[in-house]
Design a protein around this motif. Structure first.
Motif, PDB file in Angstrom:
ATOM      1  N   GLY A 168       0.804  -1.208   0.000  1.00  0.00           N
ATOM      2  CA  GLY A 168       0.000   0.000   0.000  1.00  0.00           C
ATOM      3  C   GLY A 168       0.841   1.265   0.000  1.00  0.00           C
ATOM      4  N   LEU A 169       1.915   1.276   0.796  1.00  0.00           N
ATOM      5  CA  LEU A 169       2.773   2.459   0.867  1.00  0.00           C
ATOM      6  C   LEU A 169       3.529   2.682  -0.442  1.00  0.00           C
ATOM      7  CD1 LEU A 169       4.204   2.005   4.489  1.00  0.00           C
ATOM      8  CD2 LEU A 169       2.400   3.560   3.746  1.00  0.00           C
ATOM      9  N   VAL A 170       4.071   1.608  -1.019  1.00  0.00           N
ATOM     10  CA  VAL A 170       4.795   1.729  -2.284  1.00  0.00           C
ATOM     11  C   VAL A 170       3.858   2.205  -3.395  1.00  0.00           C
ATOM     12  CG1 VAL A 170       6.022   0.436  -4.070  1.00  0.00           C
ATOM     13  CG2 VAL A 170       6.548   0.033  -1.663  1.00  0.00           C
ATOM     14  N   THR A 171       2.638   1.688  -3.416  1.00  0.00           N
ATOM     15  CA  THR A 171       1.665   2.109  -4.427  1.00  0.00           C
ATOM     16  C   THR A 171       1.324   3.585  -4.283  1.00  0.00           C
ATOM     17  OG1 THR A 171       0.706  -0.110  -4.485  1.00  0.00           O
ATOM     18  CG2 THR A 171      -0.638   1.685  -5.337  1.00  0.00           C
ATOM     19  N   ALA A 172       1.167   4.044  -3.053  1.00  0.00           N
ATOM     20  CA  ALA A 172       0.845   5.454  -2.831  1.00  0.00           C
ATOM     21  C   ALA A 172       1.968   6.363  -3.325  1.00  0.00           C
ATOM     22  CB  ALA A 172       0.590   5.689  -1.344  1.00  0.00           C
ATOM     23  N   VAL A 173       3.217   5.985  -3.046  1.00  0.00           N
ATOM     24  CA  VAL A 173       4.342   6.787  -3.520  1.00  0.00           C
ATOM     25  C   VAL A 173       4.385   6.813  -5.044  1.00  0.00           C
ATOM     26  CG1 VAL A 173       6.858   6.954  -3.556  1.00  0.00           C
ATOM     27  CG2 VAL A 173       5.683   6.381  -1.425  1.00  0.00           C
ATOM     28  N   ALA A 174       4.146   5.670  -5.670  1.00  0.00           N
ATOM     29  CA  ALA A 174       4.159   5.601  -7.137  1.00  0.00           C
ATOM     30  C   ALA A 174       3.066   6.472  -7.746  1.00  0.00           C
ATOM     31  CB  ALA A 174       3.992   4.147  -7.585  1.00  0.00           C
ATOM     32  N   ILE A 175       1.864   6.411  -7.181  1.00  0.00           N
ATOM     33  CA  ILE A 175       0.760   7.228  -7.693  1.00  0.00           C
ATOM     34  C   ILE A 175       1.071   8.716  -7.532  1.00  0.00           C
ATOM     35  CG2 ILE A 175      -1.658   7.839  -7.316  1.00  0.00           C
ATOM     36  CD1 ILE A 175      -2.159   4.934  -6.530  1.00  0.00           C
ATOM     37  N   TYR A 176       1.623   9.086  -6.392  1.00  0.00           N
ATOM     38  CA  TYR A 176       1.942  10.493  -6.130  1.00  0.00           C
ATOM     39  C   TYR A 176       2.981  11.007  -7.124  1.00  0.00           C
ATOM     40  CZ  TYR A 176       2.463  14.716  -3.292  1.00  0.00           C
ATOM     41  OH  TYR A 176       2.479  16.018  -2.855  1.00  0.00           O
ATOM     42  N   LEU A 177       4.015  10.195  -7.402  1.00  0.00           N
ATOM     43  CA  LEU A 177       5.053  10.616  -8.344  1.00  0.00           C
ATOM     44  C   LEU A 177       4.510  10.694  -9.766  1.00  0.00           C
ATOM     45  CD1 LEU A 177       8.126   8.592  -7.011  1.00  0.00           C
ATOM     46  CD2 LEU A 177       7.614  11.018  -6.666  1.00  0.00           C
ATOM     47  N   LEU A 178       3.662   9.739 -10.149  1.00  0.00           N
ATOM     48  CA  LEU A 178       3.088   9.759 -11.496  1.00  0.00           C
ATOM     49  C   LEU A 178       2.132  10.936 -11.684  1.00  0.00           C
ATOM     50  CD1 LEU A 178       2.352   5.951 -12.028  1.00  0.00           C
ATOM     51  CD2 LEU A 178       4.119   7.328 -13.169  1.00  0.00           C
ATOM     52  N   ALA A 179       1.486  11.370 -10.604  1.00  0.00           N
ATOM     53  CA  ALA A 179       0.533  12.476 -10.698  1.00  0.00           C
ATOM     54  C   ALA A 179       1.200  13.842 -10.586  1.00  0.00           C
ATOM     55  CB  ALA A 179      -0.537  12.334  -9.601  1.00  0.00           C
ATOM     56  N   TRP A 180       2.501  13.868 -10.297  1.00  0.00           N
ATOM     57  CA  TRP A 180       3.202  15.140 -10.147  1.00  0.00           C
ATOM     58  C   TRP A 180       3.362  15.813 -11.510  1.00  0.00           C
ATOM     59  CZ3 TRP A 180       4.847  17.536  -5.686  1.00  0.00           C
ATOM     60  CH2 TRP A 180       5.671  18.650  -5.849  1.00  0.00           C
ATOM     61  N   GLY A 181       3.064  17.090 -11.567  1.00  0.00           N
ATOM     62  CA  GLY A 181       3.196  17.801 -12.828  1.00  0.00           C
ATOM     63  C   GLY A 181       2.859  19.265 -12.651  1.00  0.00           C
ATOM     64  N   ARG A 182       2.738  19.957 -13.755  1.00  0.00           N
ATOM     65  CA  ARG A 182       2.433  21.394 -13.733  1.00  0.00           C
ATOM     66  C   ARG A 182       0.932  21.584 -13.628  1.00  0.00           C
ATOM     67  NH1 ARG A 182       5.521  25.688 -15.150  1.00  0.00           N
ATOM     68  NH2 ARG A 182       7.069  24.288 -16.085  1.00  0.00           N
ATOM     69  N   GLY A 183       0.501  22.423 -12.677  1.00  0.00           N
ATOM     70  CA  GLY A 183      -0.904  22.688 -12.471  1.00  0.00           C
ATOM     71  C   GLY A 183      -1.431  23.796 -13.358  1.00  0.00           C
ATOM     72  N   PRO A 184      -2.726  24.136 -13.221  1.00  0.00           N
ATOM     73  CA  PRO A 184      -3.327  25.192 -14.052  1.00  0.00           C
ATOM     74  C   PRO A 184      -2.675  26.551 -13.853  1.00  0.00           C
ATOM     75  CG  PRO A 184      -5.020  23.852 -12.985  1.00  0.00           C
ATOM     76  CD  PRO A 184      -3.728  23.463 -12.377  1.00  0.00           C
ATOM     77  N   THR A 185      -2.144  26.803 -12.651  1.00  0.00           N
ATOM     78  CA  THR A 185      -1.516  28.092 -12.373  1.00  0.00           C
ATOM     79  C   THR A 185      -0.045  28.128 -12.765  1.00  0.00           C
ATOM     80  OG1 THR A 185      -1.009  27.375 -10.102  1.00  0.00           O
ATOM     81  CG2 THR A 185      -3.106  28.514 -10.474  1.00  0.00           C
ATOM     82  N   GLY A 186       0.475  27.021 -13.276  1.00  0.00           N
ATOM     83  CA  GLY A 186       1.877  26.982 -13.679  1.00  0.00           C
ATOM     84  C   GLY A 186       2.803  26.409 -12.630  1.00  0.00           C
ATOM     85  N   ASP A 187       2.307  26.197 -11.415  1.00  0.00           N
ATOM     86  CA  ASP A 187       3.133  25.643 -10.350  1.00  0.00           C
ATOM     87  C   ASP A 187       3.186  24.125 -10.464  1.00  0.00           C
ATOM     88  OD1 ASP A 187       3.431  28.205  -9.393  1.00  0.00           O
ATOM     89  OD2 ASP A 187       1.706  28.038  -8.032  1.00  0.00           O
ATOM     90  N   HIS A 188       4.307  23.559 -10.048  1.00  0.00           N
ATOM     91  CA  HIS A 188       4.450  22.113 -10.038  1.00  0.00           C
ATOM     92  C   HIS A 188       3.843  21.547  -8.758  1.00  0.00           C
ATOM     93  CE1 HIS A 188       7.394  22.942 -13.223  1.00  0.00           C
ATOM     94  NE2 HIS A 188       7.209  21.692 -13.584  1.00  0.00           N
ATOM     95  N   GLY A 189       3.142  20.463  -8.911  1.00  0.00           N
ATOM     96  CA  GLY A 189       2.513  19.838  -7.751  1.00  0.00           C
ATOM     97  C   GLY A 189       1.572  18.736  -8.190  1.00  0.00           C
ATOM     98  N   VAL A 190       0.664  18.377  -7.293  1.00  0.00           N
ATOM     99  CA  VAL A 190      -0.310  17.311  -7.539  1.00  0.00           C
ATOM    100  C   VAL A 190      -1.701  17.903  -7.449  1.00  0.00           C
ATOM    101  CG1 VAL A 190      -1.243  15.132  -6.701  1.00  0.00           C
ATOM    102  CG2 VAL A 190       1.209  15.501  -6.671  1.00  0.00           C
ATOM    103  N   THR A 191      -2.495  17.732  -8.484  1.00  0.00           N
ATOM    104  CA  THR A 191      -3.880  18.176  -8.468  1.00  0.00           C
ATOM    105  C   THR A 191      -4.798  16.992  -8.185  1.00  0.00           C
ATOM    106  OG1 THR A 191      -4.124  17.839 -10.853  1.00  0.00           O
ATOM    107  CG2 THR A 191      -3.374  20.009 -10.110  1.00  0.00           C
ATOM    108  N   GLY A 192      -5.972  17.299  -7.646  1.00  0.00           N
ATOM    109  CA  GLY A 192      -6.893  16.241  -7.249  1.00  0.00           C
ATOM    110  C   GLY A 192      -7.351  15.384  -8.416  1.00  0.00           C
ATOM    111  N   LEU A 193      -7.737  16.021  -9.528  1.00  0.00           N
ATOM    112  CA  LEU A 193      -8.245  15.269 -10.669  1.00  0.00           C
ATOM    113  C   LEU A 193      -7.168  14.355 -11.252  1.00  0.00           C
ATOM    114  CD1 LEU A 193     -10.467  14.644 -12.687  1.00  0.00           C
ATOM    115  CD2 LEU A 193      -9.734  16.643 -14.022  1.00  0.00           C
ATOM    116  N   ARG A 194      -5.935  14.886 -11.379  1.00  0.00           N
ATOM    117  CA  ARG A 194      -4.854  14.075 -11.933  1.00  0.00           C
ATOM    118  C   ARG A 194      -4.552  12.885 -11.028  1.00  0.00           C
ATOM    119  NH1 ARG A 194      -0.401  17.557 -11.970  1.00  0.00           N
ATOM    120  NH2 ARG A 194      -1.205  18.522 -13.876  1.00  0.00           N
TER     121      ARG A 194
END
Length: 380
Positions: A168-194
């Motif tokens: 469960g912990l490894v899966t959560a880290v993988a999902i968080y890293l895959l969802a990391w990217g540039r948001g609508p405001t231009g900042d890097h991070g994780v958005t809920g929909l992604r």
């Protein structure tokens, strides 16, 4: 004249002929104990007390069911130190660990669902939808199939639960890293929909991995793994209950300590940033707490579906809060799992795993949420 918050909380309502200030409605009474200041919400407090009483009643009812029926009055007598020697053995040694495990697992799943749904602003953002439960299940199935039933003693007791927690912990880290990217405001991070979309994809991938392991396992190992995948309380014991209870306690402390931050995160990215909250740091910490709670619950009894999804939404409607309430969600989750355990052993001719019962009731609730979200999107 300037009125402070204390003045507003203690002064009497304005008399006739005096207009209320614009925008000022009924002020809730405040309770101050030293440096702490709380706003009293009698209706919400009453609902929480009713939920707690319902959980205790269901908890006692769960311990009356078994080969030897013991009335609720006798169960209460045993819990307070009375009863005969045989009744104390049956209740305290045999049935109490099972009932307590159901409470801990349900509370952990309800709390995990409340955290993820509040942070991601999505009622579908539950641990079993995001892939956390599937990751924990894959880890446990890999150990069950890999050992082939050869593990004994401590390894057999802790092997699958530890693998589930790690998965469960490894899966959560993988999902968080895959969802990391540039948001609508231009900042890097994780958005809920992604994060939700990535989680759904990872969940499908992990479920296919579980199916592959089952096809490669022997018939006996596949049967053992399938029983665990249904979320059963039949193999619960104190050795698994105590670590789960300790982990849940830590998660509750972290969640309640971050309650104000969680409420701020519901205001939106721009407002939260203006208030000085480190969005990505707080999101990572709270999502981590939710992952630990969901992984621990899955490690103890296996995947119990839809509790983390439905519990916070039911609690939100009962307490009429703007967001998913933490304590209310934990109570509703605990009631759901204990109630499913009671129903599985009384309403059906065979003793069903609790995961089967929660899935039977959770599926229609998921359809209700989807229809409701579709209507909102159509109206907007």
């Amino acid at each position: 004249m300037t009125l402070s918050s204390n003045t507003l909380a203690t002064t009497s309502p304005p008399s006739e002929g005096i207009d209320k200030p614009a925008g000022l409605g009924r002020v809730r009474p405040a309770l101050r104990i030293g440096p702490l200041s709380l706003v009293l919400r009698p209706t919400m407090l009453l609902v929480v007390l009713i939920l707690a009483a319902a959980l205790f009643a269901m908890f006692c009812l769960d311990m009356t069911i078994g080969d030897a029926h013991i009335p609720v009055g006798r169960v209460l007598d045993v819990l307070t130190g009375g009863g005969t020697r045989s009744q104390r053995f049956i209740v305290l040694e045999s049935r109490l660990p099972r009932a307590l495990t159901a409470v801990v697992v349900g509370a952990a799943l309800g709390l995990a669902g409340a955290l993820t749904q509040s942070i991601l602003h999505n009622p579908l953002a539950a641990p079993d939808v995001l892939g956390i439960t599937a990751g924990a299940s894959l880890g446990a199935v890999a150990v069950i199939v890999g050992t082939g039933g050869a593990a004994t003693g401590f390894a057999a007791t802790i092997g699958a639960p530890l693998a589930a927690l790690t998965g469960g912990l490894v899966t959560a880290v993988a999902i968080y890293l895959l969802a990391w990217g540039r948001g609508p405001t231009g900042d890097h991070g994780v958005t809920g929909l992604r994060l939700v979309l990535v989680g759904i994809g990872v969940n499908a991938f992990l479920l296919s991995g579980i199916s592959f392991l089952l096809t490669r396992a022997s018939l006996q190992d596949a049967a053992r793994a399938q029983l665990w995948l249904n979320g059963s309380l039949n193999s619960t014991d104190t050795a698994r209950l105590i670590p789960a209870a300790l982990a849940l306690t830590v998660v509750v402390v972290v969640a309640l300590g971050s309650a104000r931050t969680l409420a701020t995160l519901r205001l939106g990215t721009e407002t939260t940033r203006v208030l000085g909250v480190r969005i990505q740091t707080q999101q990572a910490m709270l999502i981590g707490a939710a992952v630990v709670a969901a992984s621990v619950a899955t490690a103890v009894v296996g995947p119990v579906g839809f509790v983390g999804l439905a519990g916070p939404q039911i609690a939100r409607r009962l307490l009429r809060t703007p967001g998913e309430p933490l304590i209310g969600s934990a109570l509703v989750g605990a009631i759901s799992v204990v109630g499913a355990d009671v129903a599985s052993r009384t309403l059906f001719p065979v003793d069903l795993p609790v995961g089967v019962v929660t899935a039977a009731f959770g599926g229609p609730f998921l359809l209700y949420l989807l229809v409701r979200m579709n209507r909102k999107a159509t109206l907007s």
